[in-house]
Enzyme design. Structure first.
Site, PDB file in Angstrom:
ATOM      1  CG  LEU A  14      29.879  13.857  45.510  1.00 45.03           C
ATOM      2  CD1 LEU A  14      30.945  12.865  45.047  1.00 45.03           C
ATOM      3  CD2 LEU A  14      29.012  14.289  44.338  1.00 45.03           C
ATOM      4  N   GLY A  15      27.512  13.237  49.442  1.00 39.61           N
ATOM      5  CA  GLY A  15      26.676  12.458  50.354  1.00 39.61           C
ATOM      6  C   GLY A  15      27.342  12.352  51.710  1.00 39.61           C
ATOM      7  NE  ARG A  16      25.972  15.564  56.153  1.00 42.29           N
ATOM      8  CZ  ARG A  16      26.804  16.596  56.141  1.00 42.29           C
ATOM      9  NH1 ARG A  16      27.890  16.578  56.851  1.00 42.29           N
ATOM     10  NH2 ARG A  16      26.523  17.661  55.413  1.00 42.29           N
ATOM     11  CB  VAL A  22      31.521  11.203  49.831  1.00 47.70           C
ATOM     12  CG1 VAL A  22      32.232  11.100  48.488  1.00 47.70           C
ATOM     13  CG2 VAL A  22      31.783   9.942  50.654  1.00 47.70           C
ATOM     14  CE  LYS A  48      33.112   7.674  54.268  1.00 48.25           C
ATOM     15  NZ  LYS A  48      32.326   6.492  53.997  1.00 48.25           N
ATOM     16  CG  ASP A 142      29.230  -0.995  56.366  1.00 45.60           C
ATOM     17  OD1 ASP A 142      28.140  -1.567  56.600  1.00 45.60           O
ATOM     18  OD2 ASP A 142      29.368   0.238  56.381  1.00 45.60           O
TER      19      ASP A 142
HETATM   20  N1  ATP Z   1      33.965   7.508  44.953  1.00 43.44           N
HETATM   21  C1  ATP Z   1      32.771   8.092  44.913  1.00 43.44           C
HETATM   22  N2  ATP Z   1      32.378   8.733  43.807  1.00 43.44           N
HETATM   23  C2  ATP Z   1      31.198   9.327  43.767  1.00 43.44           C
HETATM   24  N3  ATP Z   1      30.316   9.345  44.770  1.00 43.44           N
HETATM   25  C3  ATP Z   1      30.661   8.719  45.907  1.00 43.44           C
HETATM   26  C4  ATP Z   1      31.898   8.071  46.047  1.00 43.44           C
HETATM   27  N4  ATP Z   1      31.956   7.529  47.263  1.00 43.44           N
HETATM   28  C5  ATP Z   1      30.806   7.809  47.862  1.00 43.44           C
HETATM   29  N5  ATP Z   1      30.024   8.548  47.061  1.00 43.44           N
HETATM   30  C6  ATP Z   1      28.706   9.066  47.366  1.00 43.44           C
HETATM   31  O1  ATP Z   1      28.688   9.602  48.663  1.00 43.44           O
HETATM   32  C7  ATP Z   1      27.618   9.107  49.406  1.00 43.44           C
HETATM   33  C8  ATP Z   1      28.062   8.920  50.840  1.00 43.44           C
HETATM   34  O2  ATP Z   1      29.013   7.897  50.906  1.00 43.44           O
HETATM   35  P1  ATP Z   1      29.429   7.233  52.252  1.00 43.44           P
HETATM   36  O3  ATP Z   1      30.280   6.084  51.942  1.00 43.44           O
HETATM   37  O4  ATP Z   1      29.965   8.223  53.181  1.00 43.44           O
HETATM   38  O5  ATP Z   1      28.049   6.912  52.853  1.00 43.44           O
HETATM   39  P2  ATP Z   1      27.306   5.538  52.987  1.00 43.44           P
HETATM   40  O6  ATP Z   1      28.152   4.440  52.493  1.00 43.44           O
HETATM   41  O7  ATP Z   1      25.961   5.721  52.373  1.00 43.44           O
HETATM   42  O8  ATP Z   1      27.105   5.493  54.527  1.00 43.44           O
HETATM   43  P3  ATP Z   1      28.000   4.789  55.593  1.00 43.44           P
HETATM   44  O9  ATP Z   1      29.209   5.591  55.750  1.00 43.44           O
HETATM   45  O10 ATP Z   1      27.118   4.810  56.739  1.00 43.44           O
HETATM   46  O11 ATP Z   1      28.275   3.431  55.071  1.00 43.44           O
HETATM   47  C9  ATP Z   1      27.245   7.799  48.759  1.00 43.44           C
HETATM   48  O12 ATP Z   1      25.864   7.616  48.800  1.00 43.44           O
HETATM   49  C10 ATP Z   1      27.710   7.936  47.350  1.00 43.44           C
HETATM   50  O13 ATP Z   1      26.630   8.263  46.518  1.00 43.44           O
END
Ligand code: ATP
Length: 567
Positions: A14-16, A22, A48, A142
């Site tokens: 979904l994202g990194r 994630v 994650k 954060d």
């Molecule tokens: N519980 C969730 N359900 C759906 N999508 C999620 C969930 N948690 C995170 N994501 C998606 O995954 C992406 C990456 O999340 P992640 O928390 O790793 O990155 P971030 O917060 O953008 O970066 P960082 O880790 O640097 O804070 C997010 O942009 C979000 O869209």
């Protein structure tokens, strides 16, 4: 599809982020008793998977396990629920509720800023989440739009705060041996940037930045490098956007105080934001408006903020360096800070900044030297100088106008619009004033600024006798003297301009005119009235007049003859 433990299957990323990737995942079977949410087979979840460097650090794994109870018990309607923690070989993963919807950062980028009311209400819910976690002793550290997920249903948006505890994991001893703090430069509180002890007030600072970004579309501090941004957090004041209503700005400004002790508690922030949202809405009544205007009184700080354990200085006071202590080695700091190659912004991932210890002077952010980008008197990164707010400019202009009005008494006789020709005559007589008149018609605003001097002498013009005596007590009196001649030209103009003053034209004309009038009037009376009957004559007017004339001259002759006879 890759299995995570025996219970989950990763489907698609979904994202990194900086700390991991994630994934959308599916539950294979019900989790064990150690999971907060056992779940059902086939259920979709988000997982994650922490980066290998984190998962490979025994300290982090230990902390991960130690923190599990905190992470798992953190439940709130505005917090993404952590369902399970998986530790398996080299793999460390958090299993969460899957949130169908964009994160706030993406939403902002695609839809632009929120209205002040919507921003206040959304941030109030985030503050609710913070209040719950702070009460439990958990500080997010954060907070940023990317960590707020927007669950959308029934056309409404429900914000959910995620990534709780991740920063806490990342700065565990294994990492803090080499890292200073975990955070994102655009959202980092000054005390975090400086490596001072942190409390839950860092989340309030993050909420203030987030709120600012919601209403403007960008965070208040940005710059060409992370270091530049951090400098601004330390010493620059956020520039107030013109679109932010007063009460909302009060909240933002309080959240962004450099001193963490002056920031409101999360509970008060949530309450204050709801009061503001009510008071700035279009349907607000007078009581709600008044309450919003008084929001400052609601924003009391947290008397016992939750400390962030193991942050630099918090666990080991010997590591705490006061702000500005130690020599600043810009090369060392710059070389280890991330994002130095490009602009630091809201989209930055969480950064892990280099650790400093007591012996490492580069750990402490230096005081910003005057003239540097982050200095308060300097331009901020929004691209402009720290100008006063447009409302302040307007207020000041209004004040200036009032001051001029008070000083500038304008006698009607001295009204420039009424004595325009006179001013033109007077100018050559007053050489000093020739330099002052602004270009143009000569009756504009700038010229009015000179009026107090010009018109102040007026009272003395009515007292021509003591020019020198009265000058000392009234300083403006000195420029008066040249003005007196101004009145002189007016009189000739008045004489020539009044055609009705016939007697003034000369005695002869007046007399002749009077004789003619009397003659005509007499003739009319003679012809139209019964005067002839009363006198008993039938003579004409002119004949009668010559008779009377000869009679009168006869009298005078007789008087002259008798007078000469007596002599
Ligand atoms: N519980 C969730 N359900 C759906 N999508 C999620 C969930 N948690 C995170 N994501 C998606 O995954 C992406 C990456 O999340 P992640 O928390 O790793 O990155 P971030 O917060 O953008 O970066 P960082 O880790 O640097 O804070 C997010 O942009 C979000 O869209």
């Amino acid at each position: 599809m890759r299995p995570v433990g025996s219970k989950y299957l990763l489907e698609e990323p979904l994202g990194r982020g900086a700390t991991g990737t994630v994934w959308r995942a599916r539950q294979r079977e019900t989790a064990g008793a150690e999971a907060a949410v056992p779940g059902q087979p086939g259920e979709t979840v988000a997982i994650k998977v922490l980066k290998e460097e984190l998962a490979g650090d025994p300290d982090i794994v230990m902390r991960f396990l130690r923190e599990r109870s905190v992470l798992l018990r953190l439940t709130h309607p505005n917090i993404v629920r952590v369902r399970d923690l998986v530790v398996e070989g080299e793999l460390l993963a958090l299993v969460m509720d899957l949130v169908e919807g964009p994160d706030l950062h993406r939403y902002l980028r695609e839809n632009g800023p929120f209205t002040p009311v919507a921003a206040a209400l959304l941030t109030a819910q985030i503050a609710d989440a913070l209040a719950a976690s702070h009460a439990d002793g958990v500080v997010h550290r954060d907070l940023k739009p990317a960590n707020v997920l927007l669950k959308q249903y029934d056309g409404r948006m429900h914000p959910l705060l995620t990534d709780f505890g991740i920063a806490r994991l990342a700065d565990s001893p294994g990492l803090t041996r080499t890292q200073e703090f975990v955070g994102t430069p655009a959202y980092v509180a000054p005390e975090s940037a400086e490596g001072r002890p942190q409390t839950s007030a860092v989340d309030i600072y993050g909420a203030g930045i987030l709120l600012y970004e919601l209403v403007t579309g960008r965070p208040p501090f940005s710059g060409g490098s992370a270091l530049e941004v951090l400098h601004q957090h330390l010493s620059a004041e956020p520039r107030r956007p013109s679109t932010v209503p007063d009460p909302l700005w009060t909240v933002i400004e309080r959240c962004l105080r450099k001193n963490p002790d002056e920031r409101p508690s999360a509970v008060n922030l949530a309450r204050g934001l709801r009061v503001v949202a009510e008071g700035i809405g279009v349907h607000a009544n007078s009581a709600q408006i008044a309450a919003a205007e008084g929001v400052g009184a609601l924003l009391a700080p947290d008397p016992a903020p939750a400390p962030v354990p193991d942050t630099p200085g918090a666990a080991d006071p010997t590591q705490v360096l006061p702000h500005g202590a130690g020599a600043y080695d810009p090369n060392a700091a710059t070389s280890v800070l991330p994002h130095t190659g490009g602009p630091a912004g809201a989209a930055d991932p969480t950064a892990v900044l280099p650790h400093r210890g007591a012996a490492d002077p580069t750990a402490v952010m230096p005081p910003v030297p005057p003239g540097s980008p982050g200095h308060p008197g300097q331009q901020n990164q929004q691209g402009g100088p720290e100008d006063p707010h447009p409302w302040q400019n307007q207020l000041r202009a209004a004040r200036d106008r009032n001051e001029q009005t008070q000083v500038q008494y304008l006698d009607p006789n001295e009204d420039p619009l009424r004595r325009r020709p006179q001013r033109q005559v007077a100018r050559p007589q007053q050489p000093p004033r020739r330099q002052a008149p602004p270009p143009g018609p000569g009756y504009g605003y700038p010229q009015q600024q000179q009026q107090p001097q010009q018109y102040a002498p007026q009272p003395q013009q009515q007292r021509p006798q003591p020019p020198q005596r009265y000058a000392p007590p009234a300083p403006p009196a000195q420029p008066q003297q040249p003005q007196r001649p101004q009145r002189e030209p007016r009189q000739p103009r008045q004489r020539s301009a009044n055609p009705m003053r016939i007697p003034g034209l000369g005695c002869l004309k007046g007399c002749l005119f009077t004789i003619v009038i009397l003659f005509v009037a007499g003739w009319l009376i003679w012809e139209l009235s019964p005067l002839q009957e009363w006198i008993g004559t039938t003579k004409g007017y002119w004949e009668q007049l010559t008779d009377w004339f000869s009679t009168v001259t006869g009298w005078f002759e007789q008087l002259g003859g008798s007078g000469s006879g007596t002599n």
